[in-house]
Motif scaffolding. Sequence first.
Motif, short mmCIF file in Angstrom:
data_model
loop_
_atom_site.label_atom_id
_atom_site.label_comp_id
_atom_site.label_asym_id
_atom_site.label_seq_id
_atom_site.Cartn_x
_atom_site.Cartn_y
_atom_site.Cartn_z
N VAL A 198 0.83 -1.21 0.00
CA VAL A 198 0.00 0.00 0.00
C VAL A 198 0.86 1.26 0.00
O VAL A 198 0.41 2.33 0.37
CB VAL A 198 -0.97 0.00 1.21
CG1 VAL A 198 -2.02 -1.09 1.05
CG2 VAL A 198 -0.23 -0.15 2.53
N ARG A 200 3.52 2.12 1.79
CA ARG A 200 4.01 2.62 3.07
C ARG A 200 5.22 1.81 3.51
O ARG A 200 5.52 0.74 2.98
CB ARG A 200 2.91 2.55 4.13
CG ARG A 200 1.75 3.52 3.90
CD ARG A 200 2.23 4.95 3.86
NE ARG A 200 1.15 5.92 3.59
CZ ARG A 200 1.36 7.11 3.06
NH1 ARG A 200 2.58 7.48 2.71
NH2 ARG A 200 0.37 7.93 2.84
N VAL A 206 -0.32 1.16 8.20
CA VAL A 206 -1.19 0.35 7.34
C VAL A 206 -2.62 0.38 7.88
O VAL A 206 -2.86 0.07 9.05
CB VAL A 206 -0.68 -1.10 7.26
CG1 VAL A 206 -1.64 -1.97 6.46
CG2 VAL A 206 0.71 -1.14 6.64
N GLU A 245 -7.00 8.25 3.39
CA GLU A 245 -5.81 7.40 3.35
C GLU A 245 -6.20 5.94 3.15
O GLU A 245 -5.51 5.19 2.43
CB GLU A 245 -5.01 7.56 4.65
CG GLU A 245 -3.88 6.57 4.84
CD GLU A 245 -2.76 6.67 3.81
OE1 GLU A 245 -1.92 5.74 3.75
OE2 GLU A 245 -2.72 7.66 3.06
N ARG A 248 -6.83 5.56 -0.47
CA ARG A 248 -5.56 5.51 -1.20
C ARG A 248 -4.93 4.12 -1.10
O ARG A 248 -4.49 3.55 -2.11
CB ARG A 248 -4.59 6.55 -0.64
CG ARG A 248 -3.30 6.71 -1.44
CD ARG A 248 -2.20 7.37 -0.62
NE ARG A 248 -1.70 6.47 0.40
CZ ARG A 248 -0.73 5.58 0.20
NH1 ARG A 248 -0.16 5.47 -0.99
NH2 ARG A 248 -0.32 4.80 1.18
N GLN A 249 -4.88 3.57 0.11
CA GLN A 249 -4.26 2.27 0.30
C GLN A 249 -5.04 1.16 -0.39
O GLN A 249 -4.45 0.27 -1.03
CB GLN A 249 -4.11 1.98 1.80
CG GLN A 249 -3.14 2.90 2.50
CD GLN A 249 -2.83 2.45 3.93
OE1 GLN A 249 -3.10 1.32 4.33
NE2 GLN A 249 -2.25 3.36 4.71
#
Length: 328
Positions: A198, A200, A206, A245, A248-249
Amino acid sequence: MLQDGLGDVLERGTAIRHLVHQSPDWDRYLLETPSTGEERFTLAGRMPDHHPLFNDGPGTFHDLQVVAELIGELGEFVGQRYFGIAAARTGLCYRFDLAVTELDHWRVEPAGNRLTTRLRVLPVHEFGGAPRSLAFHYELEMDGAPCCTGSADIVFLTPVLSRSYSRLSRGRALALLQQQDAEDPPRLSTEPVAPLLVGRGKPANVLVAEPALLTGPRLVTQVLVPESHPAFPEQQHTPGLLLLEAVRQAALLAAGQVRGLDPERSTLAGVRMHHRGYAEPDLPLRCSVLPGVLERDTAGRPVVPLTLTLTQHGRTVAQAGATVVQDF
């Protein structure tokens, strides 16, 4: 603190940004009366370099969420100072739209990047001498080069309305507690995916769990809402920045697992998000992702459009459209 006579220095998190007001009607401003029409601003500052979330990852492209955080922080300040909105009213960004126009300008540079945001702010639905909401339209430049455009809508709720909507939202969520969306799996994993899937680097950042892949193909994952996180403000409901977020992930995860894009070389090239209700932090939250057909942008990069829906027990709390692009 004034700058050039008509500016403000705003310090938020890891960045100091300079806001300059460019009013089309200086008489009203000098008389200190609230604006009833369009106002224009320029906001300038460097991109964050020590952010606990935005600076965690491959370090190839900046996160678009920086702009969402910026608009969220700016909304209440502009509303109160220039449009006469009472400080007691809570500002909620219920629609956010951003499109990258030049991906190469969105790259992270070793010496840092300077972001300049030019905004037009319009009052909407005036009542009692102040607008109920503000519409933001913005154009962004990275180191002087145009890179993004977008818009956002922020509604300002009175304390009474805020409490009423909060009770109503939670009541609906609890009423649906025993129901399940028939199209979703009855159980989803709560095991976080590997951070690199993802985009990161730290496991603590996460927000999505191991997904289930359904026919369509459609990917469904549990959203992992932390009890506390330095990047997200403490609120009664799940913060909008956290939901963005998670989108996005989930988008990167689906583009990688369904369409084969490399998440370490991929980023969002655009996102359009619409909040339809509060997300309760103590109830299961899932994200359903429907990837579109693999395409190519004008430079030949692989691009995947996606449709995402965030639900709690079948109740939609947010919908989003996103585009993931993989760099060469």
